[in-house]
Design a protein around this motif. Structure first.
Motif, mmCIF file in Angstrom:
data_model
loop_
_atom_site.group_PDB
_atom_site.id
_atom_site.type_symbol
_atom_site.label_atom_id
_atom_site.label_comp_id
_atom_site.label_asym_id
_atom_site.label_seq_id
_atom_site.Cartn_x
_atom_site.Cartn_y
_atom_site.Cartn_z
ATOM 1 N N PRO A 225 0.634 -1.779 0.140
ATOM 2 C CA PRO A 225 0.066 -0.179 -0.292
ATOM 3 C C PRO A 225 0.630 1.512 -0.093
ATOM 4 N N LEU A 226 1.553 1.236 0.532
ATOM 5 C CA LEU A 226 2.778 2.245 0.843
ATOM 6 C C LEU A 226 3.116 3.184 -0.773
ATOM 7 N N ALA A 227 3.719 1.757 -1.157
ATOM 8 C CA ALA A 227 4.438 2.120 -2.592
ATOM 9 C C ALA A 227 3.574 2.531 -3.320
ATOM 10 N N LEU A 228 2.315 1.979 -3.541
ATOM 11 C CA LEU A 228 1.050 2.012 -4.883
ATOM 12 C C LEU A 228 0.452 3.417 -4.169
ATOM 13 N N ASP A 229 0.557 4.031 -2.817
ATOM 14 C CA ASP A 229 -0.225 5.204 -2.804
ATOM 15 C C ASP A 229 1.368 6.380 -3.546
ATOM 16 N N ALA A 230 2.601 5.839 -3.454
ATOM 17 C CA ALA A 230 3.411 6.937 -3.498
ATOM 18 C C ALA A 230 2.800 6.668 -5.045
ATOM 19 N N LEU A 231 2.941 5.674 -6.103
ATOM 20 C CA LEU A 231 3.300 5.347 -7.475
ATOM 21 C C LEU A 231 1.365 6.214 -8.002
ATOM 22 N N GLU A 232 -0.025 6.423 -7.231
ATOM 23 C CA GLU A 232 -0.412 7.746 -7.624
ATOM 24 C C GLU A 232 -0.461 7.649 -7.396
ATOM 25 N N GLN A 233 0.065 9.547 -6.528
ATOM 26 C CA GLN A 233 0.731 10.731 -6.854
ATOM 27 C C GLN A 233 1.363 10.658 -7.130
ATOM 28 N N HIS A 234 2.226 10.098 -7.456
ATOM 29 C CA HIS A 234 3.215 10.112 -9.225
ATOM 30 C C HIS A 234 2.754 10.245 -10.473
ATOM 31 N N LEU A 235 2.111 9.197 -10.603
ATOM 32 C CA LEU A 235 1.050 8.830 -11.697
ATOM 33 C C LEU A 235 -0.027 10.065 -11.803
ATOM 34 N N ASP A 236 -0.801 10.544 -11.035
ATOM 35 C CA ASP A 236 -1.293 11.688 -10.766
ATOM 36 C C ASP A 236 -2.697 11.720 -12.219
ATOM 37 N N GLY A 237 -2.595 9.764 -12.390
ATOM 38 C CA GLY A 237 -4.170 10.187 -13.682
ATOM 39 C C GLY A 237 -3.478 9.215 -14.851
ATOM 40 N N ARG A 238 -2.737 9.228 -14.462
ATOM 41 C CA ARG A 238 -1.758 9.110 -16.444
ATOM 42 C C ARG A 238 -1.500 7.486 -15.959
ATOM 43 N N ALA A 239 -2.712 7.420 -17.879
ATOM 44 C CA ALA A 239 -3.306 5.884 -17.680
ATOM 45 C C ALA A 239 -2.043 5.101 -18.791
ATOM 46 N N ASP A 240 -0.736 6.017 -19.148
ATOM 47 C CA ASP A 240 -0.168 5.080 -20.453
ATOM 48 C C ASP A 240 1.476 6.152 -20.197
ATOM 49 N N GLY A 241 2.456 5.355 -21.425
ATOM 50 C CA GLY A 241 3.472 5.347 -21.234
ATOM 51 C C GLY A 241 4.849 4.361 -19.857
ATOM 52 N N PRO A 242 5.935 5.657 -20.150
ATOM 53 C CA PRO A 242 7.165 5.294 -19.201
ATOM 54 C C PRO A 242 6.314 5.149 -17.527
ATOM 55 N N LEU A 243 6.825 4.595 -17.006
ATOM 56 C CA LEU A 243 5.928 4.082 -15.226
ATOM 57 C C LEU A 243 6.793 5.428 -14.768
ATOM 58 N N PHE A 244 8.341 5.795 -15.379
ATOM 59 C CA PHE A 244 9.274 7.200 -14.733
ATOM 60 C C PHE A 244 9.403 7.353 -15.532
ATOM 61 N N THR A 245 9.253 8.763 -16.149
ATOM 62 C CA THR A 245 9.902 10.043 -17.223
ATOM 63 C C THR A 245 10.426 11.146 -16.678
ATOM 64 N N THR A 246 11.038 11.756 -17.145
ATOM 65 C CA THR A 246 11.514 12.818 -17.393
ATOM 66 C C THR A 246 10.455 14.142 -16.958
ATOM 67 N N GLU A 247 10.804 15.428 -17.148
ATOM 68 C CA GLU A 247 9.727 15.695 -17.561
ATOM 69 C C GLU A 247 9.247 16.584 -18.744
ATOM 70 N N SER A 248 10.115 15.778 -19.439
ATOM 71 C CA SER A 248 10.173 15.743 -21.339
ATOM 72 C C SER A 248 8.607 14.521 -21.823
ATOM 73 N N GLY A 249 8.989 13.576 -20.813
ATOM 74 C CA GLY A 249 7.477 12.724 -21.163
ATOM 75 C C GLY A 249 9.073 11.679 -21.410
ATOM 76 N N ARG A 250 10.753 11.958 -21.973
ATOM 77 C CA ARG A 250 10.788 10.781 -22.171
ATOM 78 C C ARG A 250 11.301 9.800 -21.070
ATOM 79 N N ARG A 251 11.955 8.225 -21.262
ATOM 80 C CA ARG A 251 11.725 7.245 -20.317
ATOM 81 C C ARG A 251 12.486 7.948 -19.412
ATOM 82 N N TRP A 252 12.659 7.614 -18.171
ATOM 83 C CA TRP A 252 13.745 8.519 -16.652
ATOM 84 C C TRP A 252 15.427 7.419 -17.138
ATOM 85 N N SER A 253 16.035 7.883 -17.572
ATOM 86 C CA SER A 253 17.348 6.782 -17.832
ATOM 87 C C SER A 253 18.506 6.359 -16.279
#
Length: 344
Positions: A225-253
């Motif tokens: 649950p703790l990690a899931l809550d953190a993920l949902e805050q991070h995604l903020d409703g986003r439903a596609d793309g890499p799980l972790f991205t840069t501000e430009s939308g590129r996959r975080w390296s």
């Protein structure tokens, strides 16, 4: 039975397919780098790409490509084409590796040296198999001794882990989600960054993520649950793309994550912050669970180790420090010195 006869040449299709188009991206990139150096008529780029694409996981393909380019640069600096290399050059390269810095700025570890030599040797094994070279120059190169019980990863105390997580939470939702996933699931950084948002699934009451482990093994892990809550805050409703991205939308390296974790560690006042890396949190997942007497086999399964000795190696470093007899000896000496001072 009538044998199949080939069609007349006039009927042959003019649409030709290049099998290299079916390679993995890492292999295509490796071939491209080598073609810039050797041209498209030299057999090295295609041989290297074909060898790279045979590796089972993206992590292995990236590591092998990186290490082959390291060897290629060394051979080129000596004025020798890699296909003309012989044992003396391979021996010299092994000595060269022992003097090179690793990612942490220190001398490349024995395991890092062994991995570099193994990658080069694997490439030549393949090149021999397809008759691109007559022999593998690395076959008789001495490998460095790698202590199976040694873990070079820096550890943290539970209080330091908590400070790092709290700092990440206050820093940004993405930072918080990353740190909690790495620590609470014990994942490798490449496994984590390869995930997409739509990988977040559901199974028998658990929210889950599918990890692609070393060797191409797949493992479904639960997201607490703790990690899931953190993920949902991070995604903020986003439903596609890499799980972790840069501000430009590129996959975080990975290099970006290494740098960011050290920024967080410095902000959290973690000793040795400049040596913190993503693997530190995987290390903590293992040692903290074993310290809480979670059975070794359960921790081993959770992190995807095929050998329990690998899992225990992480714990052995912690115990070697926490339980070192120097502490008891120092405490007894301090008591005697304090008593002697009192007598005076």
């Amino acid at each position: 039975m009538t044998a199949l006869a080939p069609r007349p040449s006039a009927e042959l299709s003019t649409d030709r397919h290049d099998p290299r188009d079916d390679w993995h991206d890492e292999a295509k990139k490796l071939r491209g780098v080598l073609e810039e150096l050797y041209g498209d008529q030299d057999p090295l780029p295609t041989t290297a790409g074909a060898w790279c694409t045979r590796q089972k996981s993206a992590h292995t393909r990236r590591a092998y490509a990186r290490n082959l380019l390291r060897w290629e640069a060394y051979a080129r600096s000596a004025g020798i084409h890699p296909f003309q290399a012989r044992l003396p050059l391979a021996d010299a390269y092994a000595n060269h590796l022992a003097q090179q810095p690793g990612r942490d700025g220190n001398t490349l570890s024995p395991s890092g040296q062994a991995q570099a030599l193994a990658a080069a040797g694997s490439f030549y094994d393949y090149a021999v198999r397809i008759q691109a070279v007559p022999a593998n120059p690395f076959t008789h190169v001495e490998r460095p001794y790698v202590d199976p019980d040694h873990s070079p990863t820096q550890g943290m105390t539970p209080e330091e882990v908590e400070r790092l997580i709290t700092t990440a939470r206050d820093w940004a939702p993405r930072s918080y989600a990353l740190v909690t996933l790495l620590y609470l699931l014990g994942t490798r950084i490449d496994e984590t960054l390869a995930l997409d948002v739509n990988d977040l699934g559901y199974d028998r009451g658990h929210r889950t993520l599918p990890l692609l482990r070393k060797g191409g093994k797949r493992q479904l892990v639960p997201v607490p649950p703790l990690a899931l809550d953190a993920l949902e805050q991070h995604l903020d409703g986003r439903a596609d793309g890499p799980l972790f991205t840069t501000e430009s939308g590129r996959r975080w390296s990975q290099p970006e994550v290494w740098k960011h974790l050290r920024v967080l560690a410095r902000a959290a006042n973690i000793p040795g912050a400049d040596s913190i890396k993503p693997h530190t949190l995987r290390h903590q997942f293992i040692t903290d669970n074993l310290a809480e007497n979670v059975p070794l086999e359960r921790v081993q399964d959770a992190v995807g180790h095929s050998d329990p000795r690998t899992t225990q190696r992480y714990n052995r470093r912690r115990r070697a420090l926490d339980d070192h007899p120097a502490y008891g000896l120092a405490a007894r000496l301090a008591d005697r010195m304090q008593a002697q001072k009192g007598d005076e």
